[in-house]
Design a protein around this motif. Structure first.
Motif, short mmCIF file in Angstrom:
data_model
loop_
_atom_site.label_atom_id
_atom_site.label_comp_id
_atom_site.label_asym_id
_atom_site.label_seq_id
_atom_site.Cartn_x
_atom_site.Cartn_y
_atom_site.Cartn_z
N GLU A 95 46.40 43.19 33.97
CA GLU A 95 47.77 43.64 34.17
C GLU A 95 48.44 43.79 32.79
O GLU A 95 48.13 43.06 31.85
CB GLU A 95 48.55 42.60 35.01
N GLU A 104 42.72 38.17 32.60
CA GLU A 104 42.12 37.97 33.92
C GLU A 104 42.13 39.24 34.75
O GLU A 104 41.09 39.76 35.14
CB GLU A 104 42.88 36.86 34.68
N CYS A 105 43.36 39.74 35.00
CA CYS A 105 43.45 40.85 35.94
C CYS A 105 43.79 42.17 35.25
O CYS A 105 44.02 43.18 35.90
CB CYS A 105 44.48 40.55 37.02
N CYS A 107 48.77 37.69 38.35
CA CYS A 107 47.82 36.65 38.76
C CYS A 107 48.20 35.27 38.25
O CYS A 107 47.55 34.29 38.57
CB CYS A 107 46.41 37.00 38.32
#
Length: 884
Positions: free
Chosen positions: A423, A420-421, A437
């Motif tokens: 990271e 998603e992010c 997230c």
RNA sequence: GGGCGCGUAGCUCAGUUGGUUAGAGCAUCUGCUUUACACGCAGAGGGUCCGGGGUUCGAAUCCCUGCGCGCCCACCA
């Protein structure tokens, strides 16, 4: 108890080897106080054949382990050979090639399944090799890369380094192997000088008709990715071009002219093309000037879309096309031959491609600083000492270590990417959700770690770290690492850095670096050359002990070892010699109906000479004195890793003292009194001592004979390898006895010389007279029996100066005269002429020195004295021979 | 380009802090079927210690230099 006439190594060696496999058994029988513990890991190269170099290593390690074990010392010996992960990898490489498989096609799961199968299949081979080398081997602790304990340690170290900021992920130019499809560390790239060309290309300056700059390159295909042309800021020739752009031929791209130190005014035209995506220097220059990076070659070494019309071509094919096109358009102005250092993949020899890629790195500077300090302060000592310089050299110039590999086999990097992010989460355990997230869409990084990363943890990961185990407390740091210089950086340096970082102390105190094994033509042994000696073949042929001995004989610190079959052959002869010495002793025992002696108890098991009978038997006093000296020297030699000296000392003592003289002297005595004699005890004790002395070098043979020496196994150590190692004991040195035997040897040798030189019948007992005015005559007279028998002469003794005689041999103390017919004097006269020549030369030399005032005034007194004494002896001898 | 190491008997090498006539193993040659061992025994021959210079009473050994060989490291087109 009859022994076979010839020693057959294969009958005995595996037998004791099997005994050693189980280190648990060893622990059970060792003294409770002894913390002798060895970790020997399988040698890596189980594919073509085990590298003989590892055999050397294992032999040195094993000698040292055995020695310490016999000393009952509390030590851990850390043997240094490559780690098991590499061993497994080698197997994998071979099996993949053999079966025509491809990792990627197999898929990870299937691949790992196969690996475990192969490992099981080859495990036995590895074990067998180890066993034949005589290495003690702790199979309960065998480690392969996927070992759960090791995996845990690897994750722990990774996470800790990451948290300390010592691991980072970055875009960098790395060495890429287009065949293995993985990044390589600098150390895995080997440079070879290759004939290439330097092509000069003319780039027209935009907007200035007729003006152009010429750049030189060894890799014209990369010009497709040029994003600038650099000139040196100090180079006044081109300064006026700063601010202009040039037109990149073929691609028709406008690129800037930049000022950068990258351009060396002295080299070529002083103008250099800049390809940030395909050259490290250019990459860095690109960073400084914020240049775009255009990747024109992909992971497979194929031209990318960015290469325009050349897309899809192999990089070497592209080079040809580019050159042809450049030539056609007149851009190529000059081609000159040029030697360049081409980097190739260590494993597959493919030309390495520098590529920009995102990889994991270890920041090495802070680690190296501590490692440098450790060597500086002497907490790590190198033997030979000059290796410290090499170690320092590397440590001071260390670069960040690229630890990620795009291989399938190995420890996966404990990092997860959030879909998603994006990271990145580095963790010991699989994280359930993204820490930023909260997304559950996490994918573990597909890269694995450089195998040397896990190898670098070896000194503590094998001992249970990060748990504070008993083993860890006892055996870290270890005392010694024995290894080859070829992995000094790969392994030794990394263990030092990581060990200090995570354990707060060095992993080992001493690093003994041994030489490389070479073949008869001094070539380094390698699979590709096909000149490897297969340890299994040679140990089968000559015996493990013989091969060990042959290796030890060459193992001088700091030099390479040339191993030849000849040498192994003579070592086999040595083994056979010892076997036969035992055979003689056993046969004589049987003939005299002597019982093998049985020690009273385990505690008092230190075979001692019988002092009463020693007083009578001069050869006993002598052999124990010699044995004592030998033990002293051997102990000191092992202590300083002078293995070649160990071999030489043992060889000389056993063969040329014990067999040639002691047994020969004993033979005479056994013949004259055939009955049981307490002197037996001394003979057996001497032999038993000698066996123990030899044991670390030749474990199997000595074990076998030692077991046969006494029958009562219940009251003694079960193995020679935990009996005591002979040490120097002041009481046993007997200079008087040594002197007496030396006199016997001297006279016997004189007689034998004389007999051969005068071409006299070796079987005929000759009459001879021994003249001497010194005290030696009395000794000779006392030992007349053995002298006469060993020399096959009948001696008369005269305490007077020798007359001039035709068949005479003289030493400082004695003159030996043979009574022979005049017809046989001629040969002897010739010989004496030669002796005279030497003597006259020596006399002249000594006299010159003794009349030299500067010598007399400056040389130390004892040197002057010794020359005076020598001169007198030369003169006396010359007179006897009638030289003067 | 930087660093390290090597050059001693026909071969492979030892040679500790400079000090008698430079050692070993193998190979070569000679002589031995000596009941432990022919995988053995007894002997022999074989060296300008790579060349040159220096320090020293004295150098294979320490220093400089030349030649030959090997290895490692290094991003220069």
């Amino acid at each position: 108890m009859q022994l076979e006439k010839t020693y057959e190594p294969n009958r005995f060696e595996p037998h004791w080897a099997q005994w050693w496999i189980d280190s648990q058994l060893f622990r059970a029988i060792a003294k409770p106080s002894a913390k002798v513990f060895s970790l020997v890991i399988p040698p890596p190269n189980v594919t073509g054949s085990l590298h003989i170099g590892h055999m050397l290593e294992h032999t040195e390690i094993d000698v040292t382990i055995r020695w310490h074990r016999m000393l009952g010392e509390e030590t851990l010996w850390l043997p240094g050979t490559d780690h098991a992960g590499i061993a497994t990898q080698m197997v994998v490489e071979r099996k993949l090639a053999e079966e025509g498989l491809n990792r990627i096609e197999l898929g990870r799961e299937e691949f790992e399944k196969r690996v475990w199968q192969w490992k099981a299949q080859y495990g036995d081979t590895i074990k067998r090799q180890m066993v034949r080398l005589g290495a003690s081997c702790d199979w309960s602790r065998e480690r392969f890369t996927l070992d759960p304990g090791l995996s845990r340690a690897v994750r722990e170290v990774f996470v800790q380094l990451y948290e300390k900021g010592l691991i980072y992920r970055g875009e960098y130019m790395i060495n890429w192997c287009p065949r293995c499809l993985t990044a390589l560390s600098d150390l895995e790239v080997s440079h070879t000088e290759t004939d290439g060309s330097l092509w000069h290309l003319r780039y027209p300056v935009t907007g200035v008709p007729g003006r152009s700059v010429t750049v030189a390159t060894t890799r014209p295909e990369t010009m497709l990715g040029d994003t600038a042309v650099a000139i040196n800021p100090k180079d006044e020739r081109y300064l006026n071009l700063h601010g202009h752009t040039v037109q990149l031929p073929l691609m028709d791209r406008e690129i800037p002219i930049i000022l950068d130190e990258l351009a060396d005014p002295e080299f070529g035209t002083g103008v250099v093309k800049v390809t940030p995506a395909h050259d490290l220097n250019d990459f860095e220059a690109g960073r400084r000037h914020n240049l775009p990076k255009i990747q024109v070659i992909d992971d497979h070494g194929v031209m990318t879309e960015a290469a325009g019309p050349y897309a899809g071509l192999d990089r070497f094919e592209a080079r040809k096309r580019v050159l042809a096109d450049l030539e056609k358009s007149g851009v190529l102005v000059k081609t000159e031959p040029y030697k360049l250092n081409l980097g190739k993949c260590d494993r597959c020899k493919t030309v390495v491609e520098p590529l920009i890629s995102t990889q994991w790195f270890v920041k090495t500077k802070p680690l190296a600083e501590k490692a440098i300090e450790a060597a500086e302060s002497g907490r790590i000592v190198f033997i030979p000492a000059n290796w410290k310089k090499t170690y320092d050299e590397w440590m001071y110039n260390i670069r960040d270590w690229c630890i990620s590999r795009q291989l399938w086999w190995g420890h996966r990097i404990p990092a997860w990417h959030c879909s998603e992010c994006h990271e990145i989460i580095v963790a010991r355990e699989v994280p359930k959700a993204c820490s930023r997230c909260g997304s559950g869409e996490l994918k573990q990084d597909t890269d694995v770690l450089d195998t040397w990363f896990s190898s670098g943890l070896w000194p503590f990961s094998t001992l249970g770290w990060p748990d504070q185990t008993e083993d860890l407390a006892a055996f870290y740091p270890t005392s010694l690492l024995i290894t080859g210089f070829d992995i000094l950086f790969f392994w030794v340096a990394r263990m030092a850095m990581l060990g200090i970082e995570f354990m707060g102390d060095v992993p080992f105190r001493q690093v003994y670096i041994h030489g490389l094994v070479r073949d008869a033509d001094k070539q380094k042994m390698s699979k590709t050359r096909g000149n490897t000696i297969d340890p299994l073949v040679v140990t089968e042929k000559y015996g493990t002990d013989a091969v060990r001995m042959a290796l030890l004989q060459g193992a001088a610190p700091g030099t390479d070892i040339v191993l030849t079959e000849q040498r192994m052959e003579s070592s086999r002869a040595f083994a056979n010699k010892i076997w036969n010495a035992a055979r003689f002793l056993f046969m004589s025992m049987e003939r005299s109906a002597v019982e093998p002696w049985v020690p009273e108890s385990l505690e008092t098991f230190t075979p001692e000479p019988d002092l009463d009978t020693m007083a009578v038997a001069i050869e006993d006093r002598w052999i124990f004195s010699r044995l004592n000296t030998c033990a002293d020297q051997v102990n000191r030699a092992i202590e300083t890793y002078r293995y070649h000296e160990v071999a030489q000392l043992l060889w000389h003592f056993f063969w040329h003292e014990f067999c040639d003289w002691y047994i020969e002297l004993k033979k005479l005595r056994f013949r004259e009194n055939s009955g049981l004699d307490s002197g037996w005890r001394n003979t057996l004790a001497a032999f038993e001592n000698a066996l123990r002395l030899l044991h670390p070098a030749m474990p199997f043979l000595t074990e076998e004979l030692w077991q046969r020496l006494a029958t009562d196994r219940a009251t003694r150590p079960v193995s020679i390898s935990i009996a005591l190692y002979p040490q120097y004991r002041a009481g046993l040195t007997d200079f008087a006895a040594e002197r007496e035997i030396e006199i016997v040897q001297e006279i016997v040798t004189m007689a034998r010389n004389l007999r051969t030189e005068a071409k006299l019948d070796p079987k005929q007992q000759l009459a001879a007279t021994l003249y001497s005015r010194g005290p030696g005559l009395e000794v000779a007279q006392r030992h007349a029996e053995p002298i006469q028998k060993l020399a096959n002469i009948k001696l008369a003794f005269k305490a007077e100066a020798a007359p001039k005689a035709p068949v005479i041999r003289s030493t400082a103390a004695f003159d030996l005269v043979f009574e022979v017919p005049a017809s046989q004097e001629e040969a002897q006269r010739k010989r004496q002429g030669k002796d005279c020549e030497q003597l006259v030369k020596n006399i002249a030399n000594s006299e010159r020195q003794l009349t030299d005032d500067t010598f007399l005034s400056r040389a130390p007194a004892h040197i002057v004295d010794s020359i005076r004494q020598k001169l007198a002896e030369y003169k006396a001898q010359a007179e006897k021979l009638g030289c003067l």
